[in-house]
Enzyme design. Structure first.
Site, PDB file in Angstrom:
ATOM      1  N   SER A  31       0.826  -1.215   0.000  1.00  0.00           N
ATOM      2  CA  SER A  31       0.000   0.000   0.000  1.00  0.00           C
ATOM      3  C   SER A  31       0.856   1.258   0.000  1.00  0.00           C
ATOM      4  CB  SER A  31      -0.895  -0.004   1.234  1.00  0.00           C
ATOM      5  OG  SER A  31      -0.067  -0.132   2.400  1.00  0.00           O
ATOM      6  N   GLY A  39       1.324   0.903  -4.888  1.00  0.00           N
ATOM      7  CA  GLY A  39       0.305  -0.025  -4.417  1.00  0.00           C
ATOM      8  C   GLY A  39      -1.045   0.647  -4.253  1.00  0.00           C
ATOM      9  N   PHE A  68      11.248  -7.007   0.828  1.00  0.00           N
ATOM     10  CA  PHE A  68      10.305  -7.602   1.789  1.00  0.00           C
ATOM     11  C   PHE A  68       9.603  -8.846   1.236  1.00  0.00           C
ATOM     12  CE2 PHE A  68       9.785  -2.896   2.984  1.00  0.00           C
ATOM     13  CZ  PHE A  68      10.878  -2.948   3.832  1.00  0.00           C
ATOM     14  N   LYS A 109      15.710  -1.238 -15.788  1.00  0.00           N
ATOM     15  CA  LYS A 109      15.620   0.166 -16.225  1.00  0.00           C
ATOM     16  C   LYS A 109      16.069   1.125 -15.124  1.00  0.00           C
ATOM     17  CE  LYS A 109      11.919   1.325 -13.719  1.00  0.00           C
ATOM     18  NZ  LYS A 109      10.493   1.198 -13.855  1.00  0.00           N
ATOM     19  N   ASN A 154      15.043   7.562  -9.258  1.00  0.00           N
ATOM     20  CA  ASN A 154      16.426   7.118  -9.413  1.00  0.00           C
ATOM     21  C   ASN A 154      17.236   8.159 -10.192  1.00  0.00           C
ATOM     22  OD1 ASN A 154      16.665   4.203  -8.350  1.00  0.00           O
ATOM     23  ND2 ASN A 154      14.746   4.193  -9.471  1.00  0.00           N
TER      24      ASN A 154
END
Lengths: 383, 383
Positions: free
Chosen positions: B42, B46, B129, B237, B302
């Site tokens: 979430s 998410g 995770f 990417k 990034n």
């Protein structure tokens, strides 16, 4: 530079090509066998191309040092002729000010004189002048001449589209390669790293000579056997750049811009392969394909004027914005979009290419700029 | 929304899918056969994914309305639990403030409870995770469950890289597709036009259900049979985005940026095909390929942090810049670059992938940011 000085420096030319492993190293001390290069055109990109070429003809034994560059003569505000100013300052003071071209570049206002001794002809003019220039050159070039075209665009005839490389081959009866890539001229002029693609038809040796002529450590050139694919990339990307500019002007964000660029790349590929079944998918991964598309959609002049067009909601014409924003440079995307549209109409392909069709309909004032995204459902249905 | 109200609106669900021609239209009035969707994760993406999904489960007869979204519970500064705040306001007040998720989204802090009734599991958490989450779910999911992963990244094990979709399949014993694309979450949240790609392994019907679940008129989803290709695009990417950010920070211009992006795309393709020979070239033309690369290199985080890193000449670490610039979001490119580097080292491929290798060497402080272009000659020699 005086001939004696040129000759003295020629003695020190490199005998092998340091950065280009595709070339066989051969010592060419007999000057009669050296290739002689002429550049036809001297705009922004033509001037940068002359600089790249001159650095290599000067360095390598297989070329005559001198690069003769045809200049469409103009009289500057100072009263001086443009050719005289270029030869006096070694800069194209009008189209590439501040950049030394190399002392071995000679500006020449006489088209026939420019090409007389050359066996390697580099064409780099706006595409609408190419047919007239080629017709003037019939019977005036060497029998063993080869050509390369850096020209973006195509001529649409009754019988279908004619690529500029084919126009050159047909009118002059010589083979013609192409060079295209992610090449915003002013960035190459200051020697920032970039790449380009040579497209050749059959003869790998010819392709290698062209690579050798353009290659520098900051300008990496790769050859692929796909003239039409490379040339259509260079031509069609300007249509996609207009679409990207509309998205920018409408402030739709990066996802949308990336999606439109991808859909544009897909139509470039599909259009090229329908016209020329020999076109290779892999060409679109070369510098002439995805990289040129990216650089043109990030920083090119087609994108810039299209952004302004969309910001004004289409109320100011492309002609007006071009005159105001480009200081005499010409926008190729609008005319290419019209030419592509003519091909699509003539062949009954309009529904297969909703992005290309929509760009022309926007740039000609038939649709508002916001139509660039509204066509998306058509797009999904058509492929 | 009260159950009665939900039921009343369900009566009006569309029985066919207007925009998705790949689906057969079938009326599913028996609620026991409706698919039940849970979203595991979430964060920013998410939450947007839950919004997209909830609009479709609400509209289409083949799904239960309710979308249960697992939230890693936090206590907000106000003292309220994050799940309570989401269920009270229908917004993810921490990771996607200002956007209504749809009344049929239910935030749940209990992982096992979130998945209990679901046969369609959408995984969208940071990749580090995933292994722990999957292990907790063993024996807790429906026997007929299918998964899709929106997670970018891979786990590097002694025996080689393990894609997240494989991790899910191996630990849970269920099939797993992936969804990747040019999807900056905040732009999709405000319903700007974009595209995405579903990668599936074998079963076209499964792929079509996933397309149906995500597809909206502003979010165009296409399915391709190439899980690894699609997933590696989404993962790799981020490494190229770091390279693009270095180029931006060094102010090298658009040609150079386009060239680096193209070389990056080439390494993405070569790396994917070496790891998984089944990967298709055509996948790199999909939204997950060239389009995601473009949007990530134009606007992603990034790129942004890498630009700051290069501007500071590498003197401030990525960890420090990330903490300062990203408000708790994590940068995936740096860890992916390290993981890719480990694979390259382990397999003896470092010289084949100079861009990937150089990105890790820069981000770990071994090389200065300017090395991003200096490697270019290696690049030309290696392919």
């Amino acid at each position: 530079m005086a001939p004696a000085a040129l000759e003295a420096q020629s003695q020190q030319k490199e005998e092998t090509v340091a950065h280009n492993s595709v070339l066989s190293s051969s010592s060419v001390n007999d000057t009669t066998h050296r290739s002689k290069v002429s550049v036809i055109g001297s705009g922004n990109w033509g001037s940068v191309a002359s600089k790249l070429i001159a650095s290599n003809t000067f360095r390598l034994n297989s070329f005559h040092d001198e690069v003769r560059m045809w200049v469409y003569e103009e009289t500057l505000q100072s009263g001086e002729k443009l050719t005289d100013a270029i030869n006096r300052t070694n800069e194209n003071v009008k189209y590439l000010p501040g950049i030394k071209l190399g002392n071995n570049v000679v500006a020449d206002p006489d088209l026939e004189n420019t090409v007389r001794d050359a066996n390697m002809l580099v064409f780099v003019t706006p595409h609408q002048f190419m047919e007239g220039i080629c017709k003037r050159l019939v019977g005036k070039i060497r029998a063993d001449a080869e050509a390369i075209s850096l020209v973006k665009g195509m001529e649409v005839k009754m019988e279908g589209p004619c690529m500029i490389s084919s126009l050159i081959s047909q009118i002059l009866g010589i083979s013609c390669s192409v060079l295209m890539g992610a090449n915003i001229a002013n960035e190459i002029a200051v020697e920032k790293f970039s790449e380009a693609t040579v497209g050749y038809r059959q003869n790998r040796d010819v392709a290698e000579r062209w690579v050798q002529l353009f290659y520098t450590p900051y300008f990496i050139v790769t050859a692929v056997q796909d003239v039409e694919g490379v040339e259509l990339c260079g031509t069609l990307k300007n249509v996609v750049a207009l679409a990207a500019g509309f998205v920018d002007g409408l402030e739709m964000g990066n996802n949308t811009k990336a999606a439109i660029m991808r859909l544009g790349l897909r139509e470039m590929k599909a259009f090229s392969k329908l016209l020329f079944p020999s076109v290779k998918d892999s060409t679109f991964f070369e510098s002439c394909g995805v990289a040129d598309l990216i650089t043109t959609c990030l920083g090119g002049r087609n994108r810039k004027v299209a952004e302004a067009y969309a910001k004004n909601g289409g109320r100011r014409s492309f002609d007006e914005l071009e005159a105001e924003m480009l200081q005499g440079q010409k926008l190729q995307g609008v005319s290419t979009a019209r030419e592509v549209y003519e091909v699509l109409s003539h062949r009954g392909w309009l529904e297969l290419f909703p992005l290309f069709a929509t760009v022309h309909e926007i740039s000609s004032g038939l649709l508002p700029p916001s139509a660039i995204v509204e066509y998306s459902e058509k797009q999904v249905r058509s492929f």
